[in-house]
Design a protein around this motif. Structure first.
Motif, PDB file in Angstrom:
ATOM      1  N   VAL A 178      -8.624  43.153 -21.759  1.00 23.01           N
ATOM      2  CA  VAL A 178      -9.387  42.465 -21.007  1.00 23.01           C
ATOM      3  C   VAL A 178      -9.877  41.117 -21.610  1.00 23.01           C
ATOM      4  O   VAL A 178     -10.242  41.065 -22.870  1.00 23.01           O
ATOM      5  N   VAL A 179      -9.519  39.872 -20.897  1.00 23.79           N
ATOM      6  CA  VAL A 179      -9.764  38.715 -21.408  1.00 23.79           C
ATOM      7  C   VAL A 179     -11.191  38.111 -20.713  1.00 23.79           C
ATOM      8  O   VAL A 179     -11.632  36.809 -21.162  1.00 23.79           O
ATOM      9  N   ARG A 180     -11.583  38.713 -19.685  1.00 26.79           N
ATOM     10  CA  ARG A 180     -13.087  38.230 -19.133  1.00 26.79           C
ATOM     11  C   ARG A 180     -13.658  39.416 -18.347  1.00 26.79           C
ATOM     12  O   ARG A 180     -12.984  40.005 -17.741  1.00 26.79           O
ATOM     13  N   SER A 217      -7.984  24.018  -9.240  1.00 22.05           N
ATOM     14  CA  SER A 217      -7.957  24.443 -10.568  1.00 22.05           C
ATOM     15  C   SER A 217      -7.125  23.356 -11.534  1.00 22.05           C
ATOM     16  O   SER A 217      -6.119  22.995 -11.165  1.00 22.05           O
ATOM     17  N   THR A 218      -7.827  22.970 -12.578  1.00 30.15           N
ATOM     18  CA  THR A 218      -7.290  21.788 -13.205  1.00 30.15           C
ATOM     19  C   THR A 218      -7.020  22.204 -14.841  1.00 30.15           C
ATOM     20  O   THR A 218      -6.411  21.475 -15.406  1.00 30.15           O
ATOM     21  N   ASP A 255      -9.374  29.560 -15.378  1.00 28.12           N
ATOM     22  CA  ASP A 255     -10.969  30.115 -15.524  1.00 28.12           C
ATOM     23  C   ASP A 255     -11.631  29.036 -14.721  1.00 28.12           C
ATOM     24  O   ASP A 255     -12.867  29.239 -14.241  1.00 28.12           O
ATOM     25  N   ASP A 256     -11.172  27.863 -14.107  1.00 29.01           N
ATOM     26  CA  ASP A 256     -12.017  27.074 -13.195  1.00 29.01           C
ATOM     27  C   ASP A 256     -11.570  27.378 -11.710  1.00 29.01           C
ATOM     28  O   ASP A 256     -11.147  26.661 -10.922  1.00 29.01           O
ATOM     29  N   ALA A 312     -16.016  28.109 -12.749  1.00 25.14           N
ATOM     30  CA  ALA A 312     -16.355  27.133 -13.758  1.00 25.14           C
ATOM     31  C   ALA A 312     -17.898  26.842 -14.165  1.00 25.14           C
ATOM     32  O   ALA A 312     -18.248  26.643 -15.225  1.00 25.14           O
ATOM     33  N   ARG A 313     -18.641  27.195 -13.432  1.00 20.25           N
ATOM     34  CA  ARG A 313     -20.085  27.328 -13.534  1.00 20.25           C
ATOM     35  C   ARG A 313     -20.762  28.662 -13.734  1.00 20.25           C
ATOM     36  O   ARG A 313     -21.857  28.569 -14.020  1.00 20.25           O
TER      37      ARG A 313
END
Length: 498
Positions: free
Chosen positions: A176-178, A203-204, A209-210, A229-230
């Motif tokens: 699990v990474v998130r 996503s950039t 993750d964003d 992202a937020r």
């Protein structure tokens, strides 16, 4: 006289229906499934259980209570989601290796048996357990996003075992990474989260993750938007996401059952930034733009800019957008088919039709590692709801096909695009956004599709929205007609050899 005619018609339906199911069903199947390949198939699921697993306890393992709702095809494995609709589901995410060439392999628990809550007398919801999963997605970073509805025994006593969450696994390490916990303020009493789309179009970071995630709540219908992202979430709802009370009765062959699920099917057009969606209990498909979803929470009486696209021939679960040409693929359950429709050109095709293999198609998706290949999974869910599961026949099928398909049969009656109209509830190809929730469109009778381009159609008066198709030059008057249930209360007739 009316009664005599009615009795005669019922007799014709009964005799000819038996002729169809005993005589010509497979001939019809082979006509439009030559490119549909069976990858795996199971009568019922069995597992590679750990030592000392209580497999004799039906509350832990009851194979007639385990139904797949989706599959996700990775580089080396095939993941299968089996939510806890009933007691007796030992693990909610299973997998088989692509290198296992058995036709009906045993499933392993993903990532291993330590992640399942089944068989545990106590556990901590703050740990990374998986309770009940309907669907998963793989992102471009080779990570598996698992949406855990966390509701046990949905069709029995419906226990909210833990708070819904998303666990993101790195498929290179199976770690699990998130973890993303779904906050209570975007949920409602009895919410069940059944589908998700991971939108990476802006996503950039290169880490995935964003991203934005769009989540379907089917029981308290809404789309929950997650801004990764937020780390923010908000809930968007609209009557287009609700079930239609007139379409809660689902028919698959001779099986009829009620299921009043709202929004469930999601497909995302990454080029144009459009999310397509459909409730289960509806014959309609809708869309909303990425920008509207990302605009944040809306005021109480704001109306979402939803676009009504048109009507299908019957209800269905999955939606899939083919990146090759932008067509929508879906499966009308009553017609036991996989079909395509292009939103811009209105080109329509029957890709596959099979009354056995395509009973209740639960999922249609692609594998990032197999260009031009589409996977589909059918479950015979209709048998499980009626408790008529046959242990000796194939109930689950994992299939694959190339798209565009060489088996496609061109048609103009798969999907009825909406005629231009003004609605106070949603838009219909114009730029006007209305504010009062009242639809003024009129429904139209239509035929789902024809497998024979030379078929002539005749409409008979009958129950509301009944669909009657006659292949030939006139209405059949003898039991030589083969009859197949077709649509809500209707039948399809085809003249042919007895």
């Amino acid at each position: 006289m009316g009664r005599a005619r009615s009795s005669f018609l019922v007799t014709v339906l009964f005799i000819a229906g038996n002729l169809l199911f005993c005589g010509i069903r497979h001939a019809h199947s082979l006509a439009v499934r030559s490119n549909l390949k069976i990858v795996k198939q199971w009568k019922l699921f069995s597992y590679e259980f750990p030592p000392h697993a209580p497999v004799s306890d039906p509350d832990y393992y009851n194979p007639t209570n385990i139904v797949p709702t989706s599959m996700t095809v990775a580089y080396d494995r095939i993941f299968i989601a089996t939510p806890k609709l009933f007691a007796g589901v030992p693990t909610t995410v299973g997998y088989v290796s692509k290198s296992d060439f058995n036709e009906s392999p045993r499933l392993n628990s993903y990532p291993d048996w330590s992640y399942t809550v089944s068989g545990r007398k106590s556990f901590n919801c703050s740990d990374s357990y998986l309770v009940s999963v309907y669907r998963m997605r793989i992102d471009s970073c080779n990570r598996l996003w698992i949406l855990d509805a966390a509701v046990s025994r949905t069709f029995e006593d419906s226990e909210q075992t833990c708070q819904p969450k998303i666990l993101v696994f790195d498929l290179n390490t199976d770690q699990v990474v998130r973890r993303i916990d779904i906050p209570k303020d975007v949920l409602r009493n009895q919410s069940i989260l059944v589908n998700l789309i991971v939108d990476e179009t802006t996503s950039t970071s290169g880490t995935c993750d964003d991203v934005f995630v769009y989540i379907a709540d089917t029981v308290k219908p809404a789309i929950i938007v997650y801004d990764s992202a937020r780390d923010m979430m908000w809930r968007l709802s609209h009557p287009a996401m609700w079930p239609d009370p007139d379409l809660g009765l689902v028919q698959v062959l001779n099986d009829k059952f009620f299921i009043m699920d709202g929004i469930i099917g999601l497909a995302f057009d990454t080029i144009n930034g459009i999310l397509y969606f459909q409730p289960l209990a509806t014959d309609r498909i809708f869309s909303i733009t990425r920008d509207a979803l990302r605009a944040g929470p809306r005021r109480l009486h704001d109306i979402l800019p939803i676009r009504f696209l048109g009507k299908k021939s019957s209800q269905g679960l999955p939606l899939y957008l083919a990146p090759q040409d932008g067509s929508l693929l879906f499966s009308p359950v009553t017609e036991t088919a996989i079909v395509s429709w292009h939103p811009q050109t209105n080109k329509q095709s029957v890709l596959f039709y099979d009354v056995e293999a395509l009973q209740f198609v639960a999922d249609i998706s692609e594998s990032p590692w197999e260009s031009g290949v589409v996977y589909a999974m059918s479950s015979k869910f209709n048998r499980f709801t009626s408790e008529t599961v046959n242990r000796d026949e194939i109930n689950f099928r994992l299939m694959r096909f190339k798209y565009p398909s060489r088996s496609a049969v061109s048609s103009q009656r798969l999907f009825t695009p909406s005629a231009p109209f003004k609605s106070d509830l949603y838009t219909n190809g114009n730029d006007t956004i209305y504010t009062r929730a009242e639809e003024r469109s009129s429904s139209a009778t239509y035929l789902p599709y024809s497998l024979d381009p030379n078929t002539k159609y005749f409409q008979l008066p009958s129950a509301r929205s009944s669909l009657h198709t006659f292949a030939g030059n006139g209405i059949p008057a003898t039991p030589a007609a083969h009859i197949l249930p077709f649509g809500r209360g209707g039948y399809s007739y085809s003249l042919g050899v007895n």
